[in-house]
Design a protein around this motif. Structure first.
Motif, short mmCIF file in Angstrom:
data_model
loop_
_atom_site.label_atom_id
_atom_site.label_comp_id
_atom_site.label_asym_id
_atom_site.label_seq_id
_atom_site.Cartn_x
_atom_site.Cartn_y
_atom_site.Cartn_z
N ARG A 165 12.96 8.40 -8.25
CA ARG A 165 12.61 7.12 -7.60
C ARG A 165 13.83 6.63 -6.83
NH1 ARG A 165 9.29 4.45 -12.76
NH2 ARG A 165 7.39 5.67 -12.40
N TYR A 166 13.85 6.87 -5.54
CA TYR A 166 14.98 6.46 -4.70
C TYR A 166 14.93 4.95 -4.48
CZ TYR A 166 14.88 11.33 -2.81
OH TYR A 166 14.85 12.69 -2.63
N PHE A 167 16.09 4.33 -4.60
CA PHE A 167 16.22 2.90 -4.28
C PHE A 167 16.92 2.78 -2.92
CE2 PHE A 167 15.18 0.33 -8.12
CZ PHE A 167 14.76 1.38 -8.92
N PRO B 111 0.83 -1.22 0.00
CA PRO B 111 0.00 0.00 0.00
C PRO B 111 0.86 1.26 0.00
CG PRO B 111 -0.85 -1.61 1.56
CD PRO B 111 0.47 -2.15 1.09
N TYR B 112 2.00 1.22 0.70
CA TYR B 112 2.93 2.36 0.66
C TYR B 112 3.30 2.70 -0.78
CZ TYR B 112 7.56 4.57 0.75
OH TYR B 112 8.63 5.38 0.51
N GLY B 113 3.67 1.66 -1.55
CA GLY B 113 4.06 1.87 -2.94
C GLY B 113 2.93 2.47 -3.76
N VAL C 122 16.36 -11.02 10.68
CA VAL C 122 16.20 -10.97 9.22
C VAL C 122 14.79 -11.45 8.88
CG1 VAL C 122 16.92 -12.04 7.05
CG2 VAL C 122 18.63 -11.21 8.67
N TYR C 123 14.09 -10.66 8.07
CA TYR C 123 12.74 -11.04 7.67
C TYR C 123 12.82 -12.01 6.49
CZ TYR C 123 11.82 -6.66 10.23
OH TYR C 123 11.78 -5.65 11.16
N GLY C 124 12.34 -13.22 6.70
CA GLY C 124 12.35 -14.21 5.62
C GLY C 124 13.73 -14.82 5.45
N ILE D 193 16.93 -9.23 -2.63
CA ILE D 193 18.01 -8.41 -3.20
C ILE D 193 17.57 -6.95 -3.25
CG2 ILE D 193 19.21 -7.92 -5.40
CD1 ILE D 193 19.19 -10.98 -5.84
N ARG D 194 18.51 -6.05 -2.94
CA ARG D 194 18.20 -4.63 -3.01
C ARG D 194 19.29 -3.88 -3.77
NH1 ARG D 194 14.23 -6.16 -1.71
NH2 ARG D 194 12.72 -5.58 -0.12
N ASP D 195 18.83 -2.80 -4.41
CA ASP D 195 19.73 -1.85 -5.05
C ASP D 195 19.88 -0.71 -4.05
OD1 ASP D 195 21.03 -0.12 -6.74
OD2 ASP D 195 19.73 -0.56 -8.46
C1 UGA Z 1 13.16 1.25 1.81
C2 UGA Z 1 12.46 2.39 2.55
O1 UGA Z 1 12.07 1.98 3.85
C3 UGA Z 1 11.27 2.92 1.84
O2 UGA Z 1 10.80 4.09 2.50
C4 UGA Z 1 11.65 3.21 0.43
O3 UGA Z 1 10.62 3.77 -0.27
C5 UGA Z 1 12.15 1.93 -0.21
O4 UGA Z 1 13.35 1.56 0.46
C6 UGA Z 1 12.43 2.11 -1.66
O5 UGA Z 1 13.51 1.81 -2.12
O6 UGA Z 1 11.52 2.50 -2.34
P1 UGA Z 1 13.25 -1.36 2.01
O7 UGA Z 1 13.88 -1.74 0.73
O8 UGA Z 1 12.31 -2.31 2.62
O9 UGA Z 1 12.46 0.04 1.92
O10 UGA Z 1 14.48 -0.98 2.96
P2 UGA Z 1 15.09 -1.62 4.29
O11 UGA Z 1 14.24 -1.33 5.48
O12 UGA Z 1 16.49 -1.16 4.35
O13 UGA Z 1 15.02 -3.19 4.05
C7 UGA Z 1 15.86 -3.88 3.15
C8 UGA Z 1 15.58 -5.37 3.28
O14 UGA Z 1 16.00 -5.79 4.58
C9 UGA Z 1 14.11 -5.71 3.19
O15 UGA Z 1 13.95 -6.87 2.40
C10 UGA Z 1 13.68 -6.01 4.61
O16 UGA Z 1 12.70 -6.99 4.74
C11 UGA Z 1 14.97 -6.50 5.23
N1 UGA Z 1 15.01 -6.22 6.69
C12 UGA Z 1 14.78 -4.97 7.17
C13 UGA Z 1 15.31 -7.25 7.56
O17 UGA Z 1 15.51 -8.40 7.14
N2 UGA Z 1 15.40 -6.98 8.88
C14 UGA Z 1 15.19 -5.74 9.40
O18 UGA Z 1 15.29 -5.54 10.64
C15 UGA Z 1 14.87 -4.70 8.52
#
Ligand code: UGA
Length: 313
Positions: free
Chosen positions: A175-177, A148-150, A205-207, A212-214
């Motif tokens: 669009r910030y990553f 919903p945030y997205g 760690v969730y899951g 993967i993240r950029d």
């Molecule tokens: C982030 C920001 O929180 C959003 O506001 C932003 O809009 C979004 O990036 C974006 O790029 O658009 P997210 O990628 O979820 O969202 O950023 P993180 O909170 O740094 O999480 C990265 C990954 O680590 C996620 O898969 C999350 O599930 C995981 N994570 C996070 C954990 O495994 N443990 C934690 O304690 C926190």
């Protein structure tokens, strides 16, 4: 130049204010200091902003006198919003709509009337893509949010583009990553991981941790904002701001373990609804049109963040 930064007490807003003031610009900053995370941390962010040339306004965009705020302003950096991908379900959704959609629409209406405005830069999000069909994802790929945030970030981005098309409001959406670095929000992964590692607490760690993240370093995001504010771009333009990393949470923890110089205590919990499997943006457009390049790799950026939270590195 006089600029208005919304969300000036936040992670990106405060970093942007410091850079603009150091360059001699006048900055008006507005923030309502919501309690999504400890407002004391936002006050600490504000305390890092030099006073000369800076005016703080403690107001909510949904009630503030926006015409007064925009008087004499040439550039708006719209960083304010309700962040957090994983909390946007249920009753909390109304807060996301208020802070992300309604506030942006109200700001755009005021921007139509603002006589001196040359650019309005909107902080959009990689979350507009959801689980994309193509990586690296480009701005022309069809957005399909997974949280919903997205949805609210995409709705506000569409508003920016259509106010540009219909009323010539000079908007640009970035669009910030996943932004990280010193000052990162305390609910985000790197901040939580580092604080847990430094305190000797387990890292949650969730899951599977294979997501993967950029990741994008905050100083690079600030630079993208400055380039978007000062270069000619078509009104309503959209750019990815993506650091170019393609690294899993588990790989990040390996890097962090190297920085800490020891094994980390990692616990895996349930995956959280709304979390995408992967983000990865193409930075071709912003490189070509604005000359932007990411300059900080994940290990250096993570080290800087580790040090900012009290670690030796
Ligand atoms: C982030 C920001 O929180 C959003 O506001 C932003 O809009 C979004 O990036 C974006 O790029 O658009 P997210 O990628 O979820 O969202 O950023 P993180 O909170 O740094 O999480 C990265 C990954 O680590 C996620 O898969 C999350 O599930 C995981 N994570 C996070 C954990 O495994 N443990 C934690 O304690 C926190």
């Amino acid at each position: 130049m006089t600029v208005l930064i919304t969300g000036v007490a936040g992670f990106v807003g405060s970093a942007l204010a410091r850079r603009l003031l150091a360059a001699g610009e006048s900055v008006v900053g507005v923030d309502s200091l919501t309690d999504y995370y400890d407002p004391g941390l936002k006050k600490e962010n504000l305390a890092t902003i030099p006073g000369e040339g800076f005016t703080f306004v403690g107001q909510d965009l949904n009630t503030a006198d926006l015409d007064a705020l925009l008087a004499g302003v040439q550039v708006v950096f719209h960083e304010a919003g309700q962040p957090g991908v994983r909390k946007s379900w249920g009753e909390d959704f109304a807060t996301y709509v208020d802070a992300n959609v309604l506030a942006t629409q109200r700001l755009l209406e005021a921007a139509r009337r603002a006589p001196d405005l040359r650019r309005l830069v909107y902080a959009s999000s990689s979350s507009v893509y959801g689980n994309a069909q193509v990586y690296p994802t480009s701005e022309d790929d069809v957005p399909s949010p997974h949280s919903p945030y997205g949805v609210t970030k995409l709705a506000a981005e569409h508003l920016c583009t259509l106010y540009a098309r219909n009323f010539d409001v000079p908007t640009v959406s970035l669009r910030y990553f996943t932004v990280y670095g010193p000052g990162q929000r305390p609910d985000m992964a790197f901040n939580r991981f580092i604080r847990a590692a430094l305190a000797g607490r387990p890292i949650e760690v969730y899951g599977s941790g294979e997501q993967i993240r950029d990741f994008t370093f905050v100083d690079d995001v600030v630079t993208a904002n400055l380039l978007a504010a000062t270069n000619p771009v078509p009104p309503g333009a959209v750019f990815n701001v993506s650091g170019g990393t393609s690294i899993s949470v588990n790989e990040v923890l390996d890097v962090l373990s190297g920085i800490a110089g020891r094994r980390l205590d990692v616990r895996r919990t349930e995956a959280v609804a709304g979390d995408v499997v992967r983000t990865g943006g193409s930075a071709d457009r912003i490189r070509r049109q604005l000359g932007w390049e990411p300059t900080v790799d994940v290990e250096s950026g993570l080290r800087a963040q580790w040090r900012s939270l009290g670690g030796d590195a």
